[in-house]
Design an enzyme around this catalytic site. Structure first.
Site, mmCIF file in Angstrom:
data_model
loop_
_atom_site.group_PDB
_atom_site.id
_atom_site.type_symbol
_atom_site.label_atom_id
_atom_site.label_comp_id
_atom_site.label_asym_id
_atom_site.label_seq_id
_atom_site.Cartn_x
_atom_site.Cartn_y
_atom_site.Cartn_z
ATOM 1 N N HIS A 283 20.885 62.700 14.337
ATOM 2 C CA HIS A 283 21.094 62.952 12.904
ATOM 3 C C HIS A 283 21.162 64.457 12.613
ATOM 4 O O HIS A 283 20.356 64.998 11.862
ATOM 5 C CB HIS A 283 19.992 62.284 12.078
ATOM 6 C CG HIS A 283 20.057 60.786 12.101
ATOM 7 N ND1 HIS A 283 19.290 60.027 12.966
ATOM 8 C CD2 HIS A 283 20.818 59.916 11.389
ATOM 9 C CE1 HIS A 283 19.562 58.739 12.770
ATOM 10 N NE2 HIS A 283 20.483 58.647 11.823
ATOM 11 N N ARG A 286 26.505 67.811 13.431
ATOM 12 C CA ARG A 286 27.729 67.222 13.985
ATOM 13 C C ARG A 286 27.904 65.787 13.496
ATOM 14 O O ARG A 286 29.024 65.354 13.221
ATOM 15 C CB ARG A 286 27.689 67.285 15.510
ATOM 16 C CG ARG A 286 29.027 66.950 16.175
ATOM 17 C CD ARG A 286 28.986 67.202 17.671
ATOM 18 N NE ARG A 286 28.867 68.609 17.975
ATOM 19 C CZ ARG A 286 29.881 69.472 18.033
ATOM 20 N NH1 ARG A 286 31.117 69.033 17.819
ATOM 21 N NH2 ARG A 286 29.676 70.731 18.332
ATOM 22 N N HIS A 287 26.788 65.043 13.387
ATOM 23 C CA HIS A 287 26.864 63.691 12.818
ATOM 24 C C HIS A 287 27.315 63.776 11.366
ATOM 25 O O HIS A 287 28.163 62.984 10.928
ATOM 26 C CB HIS A 287 25.492 63.015 12.912
ATOM 27 C CG HIS A 287 25.376 61.755 12.101
ATOM 28 N ND1 HIS A 287 26.062 60.597 12.391
ATOM 29 C CD2 HIS A 287 24.644 61.487 10.976
ATOM 30 C CE1 HIS A 287 25.757 59.658 11.505
ATOM 31 N NE2 HIS A 287 24.904 60.176 10.635
ATOM 32 N N HIS A 323 24.410 63.039 3.316
ATOM 33 C CA HIS A 323 23.696 61.765 3.408
ATOM 34 C C HIS A 323 22.478 61.791 4.341
ATOM 35 O O HIS A 323 21.617 60.917 4.239
ATOM 36 C CB HIS A 323 24.654 60.656 3.850
ATOM 37 C CG HIS A 323 24.862 60.598 5.334
ATOM 38 N ND1 HIS A 323 25.631 61.513 6.028
ATOM 39 C CD2 HIS A 323 24.378 59.732 6.267
ATOM 40 C CE1 HIS A 323 25.612 61.224 7.306
ATOM 41 N NE2 HIS A 323 24.865 60.142 7.490
ATOM 42 N N ASP A 324 22.377 62.761 5.255
ATOM 43 C CA ASP A 324 21.224 62.809 6.166
ATOM 44 C C ASP A 324 20.546 64.180 6.167
ATOM 45 O O ASP A 324 19.927 64.563 7.169
ATOM 46 C CB ASP A 324 21.658 62.465 7.600
ATOM 47 C CG ASP A 324 21.588 60.974 7.896
ATOM 48 O OD1 ASP A 324 20.762 60.290 7.263
ATOM 49 O OD2 ASP A 324 22.369 60.494 8.741
ATOM 50 N N ASP A 433 29.209 56.096 7.774
ATOM 51 C CA ASP A 433 27.935 56.463 8.393
ATOM 52 C C ASP A 433 27.762 55.824 9.763
ATOM 53 O O ASP A 433 27.187 56.429 10.672
ATOM 54 C CB ASP A 433 26.787 56.047 7.460
ATOM 55 C CG ASP A 433 25.426 56.517 7.950
ATOM 56 O OD1 ASP A 433 25.367 57.486 8.734
ATOM 57 O OD2 ASP A 433 24.414 55.917 7.553
ATOM 58 N N GLN A 484 24.057 47.820 21.853
ATOM 59 C CA GLN A 484 25.285 47.835 21.058
ATOM 60 C C GLN A 484 25.840 46.453 20.750
ATOM 61 O O GLN A 484 26.430 46.264 19.686
ATOM 62 C CB GLN A 484 26.359 48.654 21.775
ATOM 63 C CG GLN A 484 26.147 50.152 21.677
ATOM 64 C CD GLN A 484 26.075 50.632 20.235
ATOM 65 O OE1 GLN A 484 25.000 50.662 19.645
ATOM 66 N NE2 GLN A 484 27.194 50.998 19.671
#
Length: 537
Positions: A283, A286-287, A323-324, A433, A484
């Site tokens: 987080h 770059r994210h 957002h983060d 996101d 995943q």
């Protein structure tokens, strides 16, 4: 320019090339030239095309990344702040670094300046390149010999003399070549000395300087179009370059003119956002860039500009960006179980997402960073309310609630319906996101490694503190494929499928790649289980 001046320039360039061929530094030579004598080091040769001509670069394995980038910058005759990218034969960007693999003349790389100052005339390219390389060469020779050889001093004198002659020519004064004093110019052109590791503050200030120096560059149309697609490779861009691309997003969506955002205020805002992302595995900034870039791409792919107001687009893009903010690397479950300050402050209700919102508007509370300062009170309240809803929607604890609401609306969706539009905005920020698996595997898979690293850090801390261990974060129970398959099957596919039903054009861009990712990780999981059964037998 007079014939005499050009002759002087050519002679000086020739002397510089001869000296560089004899020095122990990385170099590039033209395709028509010969491989220059080495220094006993193991070197490799990279073949590439630049400005339509073949070139070769040769450097040793012990060269620094900065040296190699300077080498390619010189080959492209680019200024120190221009942005360069190297493409392989498949058209994919490859990292310019000492790890580049040697290639043959039949598999040329392609070197391009993807962002440059197209509006200014500036120095003749040859003089810019020569002076930059000369200062670079001087620093390298000083490292080896401890002094500047006479030929370097002579070259510097000739360059300075030539600059003074240009400066004195009245009809060239409109170029604005020498607005900065000599010391400032030298400090920009000279490579940074090798020092001890920079502090966090120094690193950020360095990124700020690079960003501002690059911020006037004109990004090529090819990159601008690529930026609108989910296949954009974030790993090949440095922090300052990503800030430039974020500025491009705000500019190309015409936010600056529509909402009277001053360019320097936008730049201050973007830099402060950058500073408020922490150096954690997943987080991070770059994210943040990836989520914003996906949001930007979705806006263009769905032609959302023709369906909702520009102010709603601003809400969505800025929400993705913020957002983060200040994410600590430990999720809401941890915050609540550990009874952290954030959990106590926000009464266990989406503590992280509430914090991200608070940090975002804290940044905008500073006049020099307030991109909303020229809006009316009504516009500000509308944007603030919209951003809070979008950012709070990224709390995965609310995933089913928001998705089910959208499922109900989708068959009768109406873009003019306020409630419908708000839910759509929440859905698109959510999709952005968690969109890594919609990207090419070479881009997506490293993100999974980063995410698992952050997850494992949290579960390790939970074990140490005697807190409940989050099951899907436990390194003793989770494997890469198993982490995943369920996430894609039960979270990504239902969410992406619903959005694709509203925008069928997205199927090839985000839904098909996610289906392929599920197949890929399912195959890995089956192979892993089969290997485990074989081992036990």
């Amino acid at each position: 320019m007079s014939g005499l001046a050009l002759c002087q320039l050519q002679v000086t360039l020739h002397k510089l090339k001869v000296f560089m061929s004899e020095s122990r530094v990385p170099f590039f030579i033209s395709g028509a030239g010969h491989v220059l004598p080495g220094s006993g080091m193991t070197t490799k040769i990279i073949h590439f095309m630049v400005n339509g001509r073949p070139e070769q670069a040769e450097f040793g394995a012990d060269c620094s990344a900065a040296d190699v980038k300077d080498l390619f910058r010189a080959a492209a005759e680019a200024g120190p702040h221009h942005i360069l990218k190297l493409y392989n034969t498949n058209g994919s960007v490859v990292n310019i670094s000492p790890l580049l693999e040697a290639n043959s003349e039949d598999s040329y790389f392609r070197l391009e300046v993807v962002a440059s100052n197209l509006k200014s005339v500036g120095m003749p390219k040859e003089l810019d390149t020569m002076e930059y390389r000369l200062h670079y060469l001087e620093s390298k020779v000083n490292e080896d010999l401890g002094k500047t050889p006479t030929i370097i001093s002579d070259l510097k004198s000739q360059v300075e003399s030539f600059k003074r002659k240009l400066e004195s020519v009245e009809h060239l004064s409109w170029m604005g070549l020498f607005k900065e004093d000599s010391d400032q110019q030298l400090s920009k052109l000279s490579p940074k000395p090798k020092t001890s590791k920079l502090s966090m503050h120094e690193e950020r200030q360095q990124v700020r300087r690079e960003f501002l120096n690059m911020s006037t560059l004109q990004v090529t149309e090819e990159v601008r179009e690529h930026l609108k697609t989910p296949i954009f490779d974030n790993w090949q861009w440095e922090d300052a370059e990503m800030l430039v691309l974020l500025q491009v997003m705000f500019t190309d969506l015409e936010f600056l003119t529509a909402f009277h955002i001053e360019l320097d205020v936008l730049q201050n805002f973007l830099f402060k956002v950058y500073c408020h992302y922490n150096s954690i595995p997943f987080h991070n900034f770059r994210h943040c860039f990836c989520v914003t870039q996906m949001m930007y791409g979705l806006i263009w792919l769905t032609d959302l500009q023709s369906k909702i107001a520009r102010i709603d687009l601003l809400i969505m893009l800025t929400s993705a960006l913020c957002h983060d903010l200040d994410h600590p690397g430990y999720n809401n479950v941890y915050q609540i179980n550990a009874q952290t300050d954030l959990a106590l402050r926000y009464n266990d209700i989406s503590p992280l997402e509430n914090h991200h919102c608070a940090v975002a508007f804290g940044i905008m509370s500073k006049q020099e960073c307030n991109i909303l300062k020229n809006l009316t009170c009504e516009q500000y309240k509308y944007i603030r309310g919209g951003m809070i809803k979008c950012i709070l929607a990224t709390d995965m604890a609310r995933h089913n609630e928001i998705l089910n609401k959208f499922k109900t609306m989708r068959p009768v969706f109406n873009f003019t319906n306020k409630e419908h539009k708000e839910v759509l905005m929440n859905i698109m920020v959510k999709v952005s996101d968690i969109s890594n698996e919609a990207r090419p595997m070479a881009v997506a898979e490293p993100w999974l490694d980063c995410l698992l690293q952050e997850f494992f850090n949290q579960s390790d801390t939970e074990k140490l503190k005697g807190l409940p261990v989050t099951p899907f974060m436990d390194r003793d129970k989770v494997s890469k494929p198993s982490s995943q398959t369920n996430f894609i099957r039960f979270v990504l596919l239902p969410l992406f499928s619903e959005l694709t039903k509203l925008f069928p054009c997205l199927e090839q861009h985000i839904l098909e790649p996610v289906r392929r990712a599920l197949e890929y990780y399912s195959d890995l999981e089956r192979a892993s289980k089969e290997e485990e059964r074989t081992t036990k037998a």
